[in-house]
Write a protein that holds these residues in place. Structure first.
Motif, PDB file in Angstrom:
ATOM      1  N   LYS A   2       0.841  -1.187   0.000  1.00  0.00           N
ATOM      2  CA  LYS A   2       0.000   0.000   0.000  1.00  0.00           C
ATOM      3  C   LYS A   2       0.882   1.246   0.000  1.00  0.00           C
ATOM      4  O   LYS A   2       1.830   1.350   0.780  1.00  0.00           O
ATOM      5  N   LEU A   3       0.576   2.171  -0.902  1.00  0.00           N
ATOM      6  CA  LEU A   3       1.245   3.468  -0.947  1.00  0.00           C
ATOM      7  C   LEU A   3       0.205   4.545  -0.728  1.00  0.00           C
ATOM      8  O   LEU A   3      -0.866   4.516  -1.343  1.00  0.00           O
ATOM      9  N   SER A   4       0.491   5.487   0.140  1.00  0.00           N
ATOM     10  CA  SER A   4      -0.402   6.625   0.358  1.00  0.00           C
ATOM     11  C   SER A   4       0.392   7.919   0.244  1.00  0.00           C
ATOM     12  O   SER A   4       1.597   7.952   0.510  1.00  0.00           O
ATOM     13  N   LEU A  39       5.168  10.699   1.219  1.00  0.00           N
ATOM     14  CA  LEU A  39       4.805   9.322   0.881  1.00  0.00           C
ATOM     15  C   LEU A  39       4.929   8.423   2.102  1.00  0.00           C
ATOM     16  O   LEU A  39       5.825   8.613   2.933  1.00  0.00           O
ATOM     17  N   ALA A  40       4.033   7.445   2.192  1.00  0.00           N
ATOM     18  CA  ALA A  40       4.128   6.417   3.227  1.00  0.00           C
ATOM     19  C   ALA A  40       3.736   5.084   2.612  1.00  0.00           C
ATOM     20  O   ALA A  40       2.789   5.012   1.828  1.00  0.00           O
ATOM     21  N   TRP A  41       4.488   4.043   2.930  1.00  0.00           N
ATOM     22  CA  TRP A  41       4.182   2.732   2.365  1.00  0.00           C
ATOM     23  C   TRP A  41       4.215   1.662   3.454  1.00  0.00           C
ATOM     24  O   TRP A  41       4.860   1.822   4.487  1.00  0.00           O
ATOM     25  N   SER A  42       3.485   0.570   3.198  1.00  0.00           N
ATOM     26  CA  SER A  42       3.352  -0.489   4.192  1.00  0.00           C
ATOM     27  C   SER A  42       3.104  -1.824   3.503  1.00  0.00           C
ATOM     28  O   SER A  42       2.940  -1.889   2.282  1.00  0.00           O
ATOM     29  N   ASP A  94      14.534   0.186   6.476  1.00  0.00           N
ATOM     30  CA  ASP A  94      14.063   0.854   7.686  1.00  0.00           C
ATOM     31  C   ASP A  94      13.322   2.154   7.366  1.00  0.00           C
ATOM     32  O   ASP A  94      12.856   2.840   8.273  1.00  0.00           O
ATOM     33  N   TYR A  95      13.207   2.467   6.083  1.00  0.00           N
ATOM     34  CA  TYR A  95      12.383   3.595   5.652  1.00  0.00           C
ATOM     35  C   TYR A  95      11.007   3.089   5.242  1.00  0.00           C
ATOM     36  O   TYR A  95      10.885   2.106   4.503  1.00  0.00           O
ATOM     37  N   SER A  96       9.971   3.757   5.723  1.00  0.00           N
ATOM     38  CA  SER A  96       8.606   3.462   5.296  1.00  0.00           C
ATOM     39  C   SER A  96       7.848   4.735   4.943  1.00  0.00           C
ATOM     40  O   SER A  96       6.639   4.700   4.717  1.00  0.00           O
ATOM     41  N   SER A  97       8.570   5.850   4.887  1.00  0.00           N
ATOM     42  CA  SER A  97       7.929   7.112   4.542  1.00  0.00           C
ATOM     43  C   SER A  97       8.994   8.140   4.170  1.00  0.00           C
ATOM     44  O   SER A  97      10.177   7.989   4.498  1.00  0.00           O
ATOM     45  N   LEU A  98       8.544   9.172   3.478  1.00  0.00           N
ATOM     46  CA  LEU A  98       9.360  10.343   3.178  1.00  0.00           C
ATOM     47  C   LEU A  98       8.509  11.573   3.448  1.00  0.00           C
ATOM     48  O   LEU A  98       7.339  11.623   3.055  1.00  0.00           O
TER      49      LEU A  98
END
Length: 208
Positions: A2-4, A39-42, A94-98
């Motif tokens: 999922k990308l938001s 951006l945030a992804w999971s 370890d990145y899940s967002s910017l």
């Protein structure tokens, strides 16, 4: 996956602050704040060793003959090609967002240098080609640079932001790489992906 994106609803118009160009009060186009969106992804699958991000516009005219020409309109039936606005690889797991503005916060004449950053490695976007030969703007455009479609285009442009989960820590890429090189290098290594879309237009007769 999922990308938001924090800034607009999926499939809807991109706010001008994330664009390279906005409608001008006089004339056609004014420069904007060109911020990279948040951006945030999971939901990355097991075995993910790095991420990659690509933003591309598949609606760019294949011929520049009528682009931004007074008294002309870029026809809707003209074949379209990809224009890459953001290419980034080797993003640590370890990145899940910017954060908003982390990759771009303003327009940099002659471009932002590509290469290693704390959050990954940025490649060249296609503003490098667009401004080639321009003495004031020509250069290597790395990282994110936002929408700036032709002000006389007859269609709305769509911007596809995609996050890829890869089974390799680093992609084998040339020194100056762009979207096509990343897509080729990722082949066979993509475990999952997620996308988010925004629309944009600079033609007042073609609202996004």
């Amino acid at each position: 996956m999922k990308l938001s994106i924090d800034g607009w609803e999926n499939g809807h118009e991109i706010p001008g602050k994330f664009a390279f160009g906005i409608p001008a009060e006089e004339g056609h186009v004014a420069l904007s704040t060109n911020k990279s969106p948040a951006l945030a992804w999971s939901d990355a699958p097991e075995g993910t060793r790095s991420f990659a991000i690509i933003c591309h516009d598949p609606d760019v005219p294949s011929s520049g003959e009528d682009v931004n020409q007074e008294g002309k309109t870029v026809p809707a039936d003209l074949p379209r090609i990809d224009f890459y606005h953001w290419v980034m690889v080797n993003i640590p797991t370890d990145y899940s967002s910017l954060a908003e503005g982390e990759v771009s916060d303003g327009i940099t004449a002659k471009g932002k240098p590509p290469g290693a950053k704390p959050y990954g490695v940025t490649g060249l976007n296609n503003f490098t080609d667009w401004f080639a030969g321009d003495p004031e703007m020509g250069g290597s455009y790395g990282g994110y640079d936002g929408p700036c479609p032709p002000w006389n285009d007859s269609i709305v442009h769509h911007y596809h932001f995609t996050i890829y989960a890869l089974d390799v820590e680093k992609l084998d890429l040339p020194g100056d790489f762009g979207g096509p090189e990343v897509l080729a290098a990722m082949e066979g290594h993509v475990l999952a992906s997620g996308s988010y879309v925004g629309t944009y237009s600079l033609n007042p007769d073609v609202p996004a």
